[in-house]
Design a protein around this motif. Structure first.
Motif, short mmCIF file in Angstrom:
data_model
loop_
_atom_site.label_atom_id
_atom_site.label_comp_id
_atom_site.label_asym_id
_atom_site.label_seq_id
_atom_site.Cartn_x
_atom_site.Cartn_y
_atom_site.Cartn_z
N LYS A 1 -10.70 -4.71 -27.34
CA LYS A 1 -11.52 -3.91 -28.56
C LYS A 1 -12.53 -2.98 -28.19
O LYS A 1 -12.82 -3.05 -26.98
CB LYS A 1 -12.44 -5.08 -29.07
CG LYS A 1 -13.24 -5.95 -28.63
CD LYS A 1 -14.02 -7.24 -29.40
CE LYS A 1 -14.94 -7.79 -29.02
NZ LYS A 1 -15.66 -8.81 -29.73
N SER B 1 -19.20 -13.01 -36.12
CA SER B 1 -18.57 -11.72 -36.51
C SER B 1 -17.50 -12.06 -37.37
O SER B 1 -16.95 -13.06 -37.54
CB SER B 1 -18.30 -11.00 -35.32
OG SER B 1 -17.18 -11.73 -34.35
N TYR C 1 -16.59 -6.90 -37.27
CA TYR C 1 -17.98 -6.70 -37.63
C TYR C 1 -19.00 -7.59 -37.15
O TYR C 1 -19.04 -8.92 -37.72
CB TYR C 1 -18.20 -6.28 -39.20
CG TYR C 1 -19.37 -5.78 -39.62
CD1 TYR C 1 -19.77 -4.54 -39.08
CD2 TYR C 1 -20.07 -6.35 -40.38
CE1 TYR C 1 -20.91 -4.15 -39.76
CE2 TYR C 1 -21.33 -6.07 -41.04
CZ TYR C 1 -21.83 -5.00 -40.56
OH TYR C 1 -22.98 -4.34 -41.02
N ARG C 2 -19.65 -7.30 -36.30
CA ARG C 2 -20.81 -8.53 -35.72
C ARG C 2 -22.16 -8.28 -36.44
O ARG C 2 -22.69 -7.19 -36.38
CB ARG C 2 -20.88 -8.49 -34.30
CG ARG C 2 -22.06 -9.22 -33.57
CD ARG C 2 -21.98 -9.56 -31.96
NE ARG C 2 -20.82 -9.93 -31.83
CZ ARG C 2 -20.24 -11.20 -31.64
NH1 ARG C 2 -20.83 -12.24 -32.33
NH2 ARG C 2 -18.93 -11.71 -31.29
N ARG D 1 -19.26 -0.54 -24.45
CA ARG D 1 -18.27 -0.03 -25.40
C ARG D 1 -16.99 -0.80 -25.57
O ARG D 1 -16.14 -0.58 -26.54
CB ARG D 1 -17.92 1.54 -25.16
CG ARG D 1 -19.15 2.33 -24.68
CD ARG D 1 -20.01 2.71 -25.98
NE ARG D 1 -18.97 3.34 -26.75
CZ ARG D 1 -19.36 3.76 -28.16
NH1 ARG D 1 -20.47 3.04 -28.85
NH2 ARG D 1 -18.63 4.29 -28.94
N GLU E 1 -18.49 -8.58 -24.49
CA GLU E 1 -18.65 -7.52 -25.10
C GLU E 1 -19.58 -6.73 -24.20
O GLU E 1 -20.98 -7.13 -23.98
CB GLU E 1 -19.46 -7.77 -26.34
CG GLU E 1 -18.46 -8.20 -27.43
CD GLU E 1 -19.16 -8.65 -28.80
OE1 GLU E 1 -18.41 -8.91 -29.70
OE2 GLU E 1 -20.57 -8.86 -28.78
N TRP F 1 -16.36 -2.95 -34.27
CA TRP F 1 -15.51 -2.82 -33.24
C TRP F 1 -13.96 -2.81 -33.74
O TRP F 1 -13.73 -3.26 -34.79
CB TRP F 1 -15.45 -4.07 -32.43
CG TRP F 1 -16.59 -4.69 -31.67
CD1 TRP F 1 -17.63 -5.03 -32.16
CD2 TRP F 1 -17.04 -4.39 -30.39
NE1 TRP F 1 -18.58 -5.59 -31.22
CE2 TRP F 1 -18.23 -4.91 -30.04
CE3 TRP F 1 -16.25 -3.85 -29.36
CZ2 TRP F 1 -18.80 -5.01 -28.79
CZ3 TRP F 1 -16.91 -3.89 -28.04
CH2 TRP F 1 -18.16 -4.26 -27.85
N ARG G 1 -15.87 -0.50 -29.15
CA ARG G 1 -17.08 -0.48 -29.96
C ARG G 1 -16.97 0.72 -30.61
O ARG G 1 -17.12 1.92 -29.97
CB ARG G 1 -18.60 -1.01 -29.28
CG ARG G 1 -19.32 -0.92 -30.23
CD ARG G 1 -20.69 -1.58 -29.66
NE ARG G 1 -21.96 -1.31 -30.73
CZ ARG G 1 -23.11 -1.57 -30.34
NH1 ARG G 1 -23.42 -1.91 -29.27
NH2 ARG G 1 -24.15 -1.47 -31.22
N GLN H 1 -22.83 -4.51 -35.24
CA GLN H 1 -21.63 -3.57 -34.43
C GLN H 1 -20.48 -3.77 -35.27
O GLN H 1 -20.08 -4.80 -35.67
CB GLN H 1 -21.78 -4.47 -33.08
CG GLN H 1 -22.91 -4.48 -32.25
CD GLN H 1 -22.92 -5.48 -30.96
OE1 GLN H 1 -21.80 -6.00 -30.84
NE2 GLN H 1 -23.74 -5.35 -30.11
#
Length: 165
Positions: free
Chosen positions: A161, A75, A68-69, A138, A135, A41, A163, A39
């Motif tokens: 944040k 992340s 960045y997860r 979106r 989270e 974000w 996504r 993911q």
């Protein structure tokens, strides 16, 4: 300082609730399994609420960053924002969140940042903050606690944040 006991009580409660919630899960090992689709974000900064209310801090901390997860628990974050002492701050951190309580991931963000004159004369310094993350599909939030230590006035921070993948 008036609101500090209620904020501190919230974080102490989360600290005690998180291990209990983790203990109820079927797995007690660190879950570094890659997420099905990593993911990405976009972080747009956020707001802070300082415990020392009459110090005149900037609490509108807008900026830009990425997160960045790579797994449910890890992340990587980097970005820049306009900080509470009206300077630009750059940061890079790992957000490790091994516990889940309801829709929130709990853990800590650990990394480097700059831009605070009281810390290393505005140069880079190491920072670690307790961090809760929500989270959705979106949209998301990172909620952190900056503890009051030495010449640092504590605050609760909220980062927004979106996504992007």
């Amino acid at each position: 300082m008036k609101n500090m006991p209620s904020v501190a009580a919230l974080w102490v409660g989360l600290a005690f609730a998180a291990p209990a919630a983790h203990a109820e899960s079927s797995s007690t090992t660190l879950d570094l399994t890659p997420v099905s689709n990593a993911q990405l974000w976009l972080n747009v900064g956020g707001f802070s609420r300082h415990f020392h209310r009459d110090a005149g801090y900037n609490e509108n901390n807008l900026g830009i960053g990425i997160e960045y997860r790579t797994s449910p628990e890890i992340s990587y974050m980097a970005g820049s924002y306009y900080n509470s002492v009206r300077k630009n701050t750059a940061y890079a951190a790992v957000n490790w969140q091994p516990w889940t309580v309801g829709p929130f991931k709990l853990g800590a963000a650990v990394g480097l940042m700059n831009g605070y004159p009281a810390m290393n004369r505005g140069g880079h310094f190491f920072a670690a903050l307790p961090m809760a993350t929500y989270e959705g599909e979106r949209f998301g939030l990172n909620i952190g606690l900056i503890p009051s230590i030495k010449n640092v006035d504590g605050a609760v921070i909220v980062q927004f944040k979106l996504r992007v993948n």
